[in-house]
Scaffold this motif. Structure first.
Motif, PDB file in Angstrom:
ATOM      1  N   UNK A   1      -6.397 -20.965 -49.812  1.00 20.59           N
ATOM      2  CA  UNK A   1      -7.282 -20.080 -49.048  1.00 20.59           C
ATOM      3  C   UNK A   1      -6.575 -19.727 -47.735  1.00 20.59           C
ATOM      4  N   UNK A   2      -6.439 -18.427 -47.447  1.00 17.96           N
ATOM      5  CA  UNK A   2      -5.732 -17.971 -46.240  1.00 17.96           C
ATOM      6  C   UNK A   2      -6.683 -17.424 -45.184  1.00 17.96           C
ATOM      7  N   UNK A   3      -7.972 -17.392 -45.489  1.00 22.46           N
ATOM      8  CA  UNK A   3      -8.931 -16.828 -44.527  1.00 22.46           C
ATOM      9  C   UNK A   3     -10.250 -17.584 -44.655  1.00 22.46           C
ATOM     10  N   UNK A   4     -10.970 -17.752 -43.523  1.00 26.74           N
ATOM     11  CA  UNK A   4     -12.210 -18.507 -43.560  1.00 26.74           C
ATOM     12  C   UNK A   4     -13.254 -17.874 -42.648  1.00 26.74           C
ATOM     13  N   UNK A   5     -14.489 -17.905 -43.104  1.00 28.22           N
ATOM     14  CA  UNK A   5     -15.653 -17.580 -42.278  1.00 28.22           C
ATOM     15  C   UNK A   5     -16.315 -18.912 -41.971  1.00 28.22           C
ATOM     16  N   UNK A   6     -16.241 -19.352 -40.730  1.00 27.30           N
ATOM     17  CA  UNK A   6     -16.616 -20.720 -40.362  1.00 27.30           C
ATOM     18  C   UNK A   6     -17.786 -20.708 -39.383  1.00 27.30           C
ATOM     19  N   UNK A   7     -18.887 -21.366 -39.764  1.00 31.22           N
ATOM     20  CA  UNK A   7     -20.060 -21.442 -38.901  1.00 31.22           C
ATOM     21  C   UNK A   7     -20.360 -22.888 -38.555  1.00 31.22           C
ATOM     22  N   UNK A   8     -20.601 -23.148 -37.259  1.00 35.70           N
ATOM     23  CA  UNK A   8     -21.059 -24.458 -36.789  1.00 35.70           C
ATOM     24  C   UNK A   8     -22.529 -24.301 -36.387  1.00 35.70           C
ATOM     25  N   UNK A   9     -23.414 -24.736 -37.244  1.00 29.40           N
ATOM     26  CA  UNK A   9     -24.835 -24.506 -37.047  1.00 29.40           C
ATOM     27  C   UNK A   9     -25.488 -25.666 -36.307  1.00 29.40           C
ATOM     28  N   UNK A  10     -26.257 -25.337 -35.256  1.00 29.45           N
ATOM     29  CA  UNK A  10     -27.033 -26.396 -34.623  1.00 29.45           C
ATOM     30  C   UNK A  10     -28.285 -26.652 -35.459  1.00 29.45           C
TER      31      UNK A  10
ATOM     32  N   UNK B   1     -24.068 -28.746 -38.380  1.00 29.49           N
ATOM     33  CA  UNK B   1     -23.806 -28.587 -39.815  1.00 29.49           C
ATOM     34  C   UNK B   1     -22.748 -27.505 -39.980  1.00 29.49           C
ATOM     35  N   UNK B   2     -21.660 -27.824 -40.659  1.00 33.10           N
ATOM     36  CA  UNK B   2     -20.584 -26.866 -40.896  1.00 33.10           C
ATOM     37  C   UNK B   2     -20.793 -26.179 -42.238  1.00 33.10           C
ATOM     38  N   UNK B   3     -20.798 -24.851 -42.214  1.00 36.16           N
ATOM     39  CA  UNK B   3     -20.883 -24.059 -43.442  1.00 36.16           C
ATOM     40  C   UNK B   3     -19.740 -23.063 -43.409  1.00 36.16           C
ATOM     41  N   UNK B   4     -18.928 -23.023 -44.460  1.00 34.43           N
ATOM     42  CA  UNK B   4     -17.752 -22.154 -44.452  1.00 34.43           C
ATOM     43  C   UNK B   4     -17.577 -21.457 -45.788  1.00 34.43           C
ATOM     44  N   UNK B   5     -17.061 -20.242 -45.713  1.00 34.06           N
ATOM     45  CA  UNK B   5     -16.662 -19.486 -46.894  1.00 34.06           C
ATOM     46  C   UNK B   5     -15.158 -19.243 -46.791  1.00 34.06           C
TER      47      UNK B   5
ATOM     48  N   UNK C   1     -19.743 -27.202 -47.197  1.00 31.91           N
ATOM     49  CA  UNK C   1     -20.864 -27.608 -46.349  1.00 31.91           C
ATOM     50  C   UNK C   1     -20.676 -29.070 -45.983  1.00 31.91           C
ATOM     51  N   UNK C   2     -20.798 -29.366 -44.686  1.00 39.11           N
ATOM     52  CA  UNK C   2     -20.617 -30.762 -44.252  1.00 39.11           C
ATOM     53  C   UNK C   2     -21.474 -31.038 -43.024  1.00 39.11           C
ATOM     54  N   UNK C   3     -22.078 -32.233 -42.995  1.00 38.75           N
ATOM     55  CA  UNK C   3     -22.867 -32.613 -41.828  1.00 38.75           C
ATOM     56  C   UNK C   3     -23.701 -33.851 -42.091  1.00 38.75           C
ATOM     57  N   UNK C   4     -24.639 -34.103 -41.174  1.00 38.68           N
ATOM     58  CA  UNK C   4     -25.541 -35.249 -41.285  1.00 38.68           C
ATOM     59  C   UNK C   4     -26.962 -34.737 -41.484  1.00 38.68           C
ATOM     60  N   UNK C   5     -27.682 -35.382 -42.401  1.00 37.71           N
ATOM     61  CA  UNK C   5     -29.039 -34.947 -42.726  1.00 37.71           C
ATOM     62  C   UNK C   5     -29.957 -36.160 -42.802  1.00 37.71           C
ATOM     63  N   UNK C   6     -31.258 -35.891 -42.888  1.00 38.77           N
ATOM     64  CA  UNK C   6     -32.255 -36.953 -43.061  1.00 38.77           C
ATOM     65  C   UNK C   6     -33.288 -36.493 -44.067  1.00 38.77           C
ATOM     66  N   UNK C   7     -33.762 -37.433 -44.891  1.00 39.37           N
ATOM     67  CA  UNK C   7     -34.789 -37.130 -45.870  1.00 39.37           C
ATOM     68  C   UNK C   7     -36.169 -37.351 -45.262  1.00 39.37           C
TER      69      UNK C   7
END
Length: 522
Positions: free
Chosen positions: A181-190, A226-230, A244-250
Motif C-alpha cells: 500500500x503506497x497511500x493511506x487515508x488515516x483518521x484518529x477518532x476521539x 480509535x484509529x481507522x484507516x483505508x 481499525x485499532x483502539x481500546x473499547x468497552x462492552x
C-alpha cells in the motif's frame, strides 16, 4: 405394533440426518451462490446411503441401507421477482409421506405441509427454521466467507465517513499475500467521533460474526483514540486494506483491545483476501476472540475456485474453543453445465478440565448443475463424514438423480403437486370413541393405538404465527406432524418387500434400538 414403532423411530432419525445434510448442502450453496445461483428454477432428487454410522455394525448398517433404498427426497426451488418458493417431498418408493412448501419474501415466509392439514404457518424469518427449532444455537461464531461478502458491502460507507477526520498521505505498508500500500487515508477518532460513527464501525467489525456478538458490538463504547484507516495501492488507486485499532468497552464495562485488518486485492478474476480480528480483555477473567483468515477466490465465465481457511479462537471462563474451516473447491463451466468438486472441512476443538475433544465434519461435493432456459437440475453426490478424534462416526452419501428431479418438476409445473388441499374434513380421530387408559384389545375397533393423541384440525384454512405462539404450542404442532407421518408410514411399510425390511425383524437388537432412540432424543 412393536415393529412399526421401531420403523417410525428409524425414519425420524433419517429425517433428522437428512435435515442436517440439507442444512449443510445449503451452506455449500451459499458459499458458491455467485457461481451456482444463476437459475430461476433449481430442482434435485436425493437418495441416501450410509457407509458408516456408529454404533451400528455392518449387518445392521446393511439393513438400514435396504430401507434407505426406498426413501427419496425431491425438491424444487423457484425464484421469482419478489419471493422464493421451495417445495420438498419425502416418499417411500411411489408413496408420498409428506409434501411441504415454503414461500420466502422480504416480509417473511409462509409454510404449508400435508402433515398439518388446513394450517398456514407464518414467520418474519424462516417458518421452516421456526417450526423445526433450527435456530442460531448451531451458528458458528464466525463465517469467513460471509465476512468477506459483508465487509465488501460495508467498508466504503465507513471509509467515506472518516474523510472529515482524516489526513491522506503516502505510505509504505507491506501486506503479506496481498501487496504494497503506497497511500493511506488515516483518521484518529476521539470518543465523540467514534460514537458518531459507531454504527458504521460495528457494521464492518460485525461482518461474518454470530448474532450474539453483533449485539455486544452494538452496545460497545470507545476509550481514547480509535484509529481507522483505508490503504490504497497509490494515490487515487484501488483500495487494498481497512485497518481499525483502539481500546473499547462492552456493556458490562469490561475493557478490551481491538485490532482489525482486512486486506484484499484483485487481478482479473482472481481475488485474494487476508483477515485478522483480535479483541482481547486487558485483565482477567479472559474473554478473547481471535480470528485469522486467508482466501484466494477465482470466479469467471470459465471457472471457479475457492482455496483457503479461517480459524476462530474463543477463550472465556466457560469457553475454550478453536474452530477451523477449510475450503478447497473448484469447478468448470462448459456450455450449459457447471461442476463443483472438492472439500469443506470443519474442525472443532473444545478443551475442558485439561481434556481436548476434536470433532471433524467433512463435506465433499462432486456435483454438476445443468441449466436450460433459466432452470437447473443438480446431479452427482455429496459425501458427508463426521469423526471424533481419529475415529469416523458416520459416513453418509447424498446422491442426486436427474431423471427423478425432472419428473418432480413436471408435477410442480402441472399443478398436480400441492402441499395442502383447499378444504379438508375434520380429523378422523374425532370420529373415534373416547380414549381408554389401557386398550383392552390390541385390535379394539374405535380405540386409537396406545400413545396416540387427538388433534383438532380446523375445518377451514387457519393461519398460525410461529413468532407469537408458545414453545408448548410449537411442540404440539411437531407432535401432530410426527403422528401424521407415523400413520402414513404404516401404509408405506406394508408395501415394502420383506427382503428389504429385515430391520423390522429380530435383526434389530435392543442395543441398536436404544441407539436409535438416543439419536432422536439428542
Amino acid at each position: 405394533m412393536k415393529k412399526i414403532k421401531w420403523f417410525c423411530s428409524f425414519v425420524l432419525v433419517i429425517c433428522m440426518v437428512t435435515g442436517g445434510a440439507n442444512a449443510q448442502l445449503t451452506g455449500i450453496d451459499e458459499t458458491l451462490s455467485e457461481y451456482l445461483g444463476v437459475n430461476d428454477e433449481m430442482r434435485f432428487s436425493m437418495n441416501l446411503q450410509f457407509e458408516q454410522l456408529m454404533p451400528f455394525e455392518d449387518e445392521t448398517l446393511t439393513k438400514i441401507n435396504s430401507i434407505l433404498s426406498h426413501l427419496n427426497i425431491k425438491s424444487s426451488i423457484v425464484t421469482g421477482s419478489e419471493d422464493v418458493n421451495s417445495t420438498i417431498r419425502l416418499a417411500v418408493d411411489d408413496d408420498a409421506l409428506f409434501e411441504l412448501t415454503e414461500v420466502q419474501s422480504e416480509s417473511g415466509s409462509t409454510l404449508e405441509t400435508t402433515l398439518l392439514k388446513n394450517r398456514m404457518l407464518t414467520s418474519a424469518g424462516s417458518a421452516m427454521d421456526a417450526i423445526s427449532g433450527n435456530t442460531a444455537g448451531d451458528e458458528l461464531a464466525f463465517d469467513g466467507l460471509e465476512a468477506l461478502r459483508e465487509a465488501e458491502a460495508n467498508y466504503q460507507a465507513l471509509t467515506d465517513a472518516i474523510v472529515p477526520y482524516a489526513e491522506e498521505k503516502s505510505a509504505n505498508f507491506k501486506i503479506d499475500k496481498v501487496g504494497y500500500a503506497r497511500w493511506v487515508r488515516l483518521a484518529k477518532l476521539d470518543s465523540e467521533a467514534s460514537a458518531e460513527l459507531a454504527p458504521l464501525i460495528c457494521a464492518v467489525l460485525g461482518s461474518g460474526m454470530d448474532d450474539a456478538f453483533r449485539e455486544q458490538l452494538s452496545q460497545m463504547t470507545f476509550r481514547g483514540t480509535l484509529t481507522v484507516a483505508l490503504y490504497q495501492l497509490k494515490e487515487g488507486g484501488d483500495d487494498i486494506a481497512v485497518y481499525i485499532k483502539g481500546d473499547v468497552a462492552f456493556a458490562d464495562e469490561s475493557k478490551r483491545t481491538l485490532n482489525y485488518l482486512w486486506a484484499f486485492a484483485s487481478t482479473g478474476s482472481q481475488h485474494k483476501d487476508t483477515y485478522k480480528f483480535e479483541m482481547k480483555t486487558e485483565q482477567r477473567p479472559t474473554d478473547n476472540r481471535v480470528i485469522a483468515a486467508s482466501y484466494t477466490r477465482v470466479l469467471s465465465d470459465k471457472e471457479m475456485s475457492l482455496k483457503g481457511s479461517h480459524t476462530t479462537t474463543l477463550r472465556a471462563p466457560d469457553v475454550n474453543n478453536v474452530t477451523k474451516v477449510e475450503h478447497l473447491l473448484s469447478g468448470d463451466v462448459d456450455d450449459n453445465t457447471k461442476t463443483v468438486v472438492g472439500t469443506q472441512i470443519t474442525t472443532v476443538k473444545d478443551t475442558a478440565d485439561d481434556t481436548t475433544t476434536t470433532k471433524t465434519t467433512t463435506y465433499a461435493p462432486d456435483l454438476m448443475l445443468t441449466s436450460s432456459e433459466g432452470s437447473g437440475v443438480l446431479t452427482g453426490n455429496v459425501k458427508f463424514t463426521q469423526a471424533e478424534g481419529k475415529k469416523e462416526t458416520s459416513n453418509l452419501m447424498v446422491i442426486f438423480d436427474e431423471a427423478s428431479a425432472e419428473d418432480f418438476m413436471g408435477e410442480v409445473e402441472s399443478g398436480n403437486l400441492f402441499a395442502v388441499e383447499s378444504t379438508m374434513p375434520v380429523s378422523s380421530l374425532d370420529q373415534n370413541e373416547d380414549f381408554v387408559d389401557e386398550p383392552q384389545d390390541e385390535y379394539l375397533v374405535g380405540a386409537p393405538p396406545l400413545g396416540m393423541s387427538s388433534f383438532q384440525v380446523p375445518s377451514e384454512m387457519a393461519s398460525v404465527d410461529l413468532d407469537s405462539i408458545s414453545d408448548e404450542q410449537k411442540d404440539k404442532l411437531m407432535q401432530e406432524m410426527f403422528q401424521e407421518l407415523a400413520g402414513r408410514l404404516v401404509i408405506a411399510v406394508s408395501k415394502l418387500p420383506m427382503t428389504d425390511i429385515g430391520l423390522l425383524g429380530d435383526g434389530l437388537t435392543t442395543e441398536d434400538y436404544t441407539a436409535l432412540l438416543k439419536m432422536i432424543s439428542e
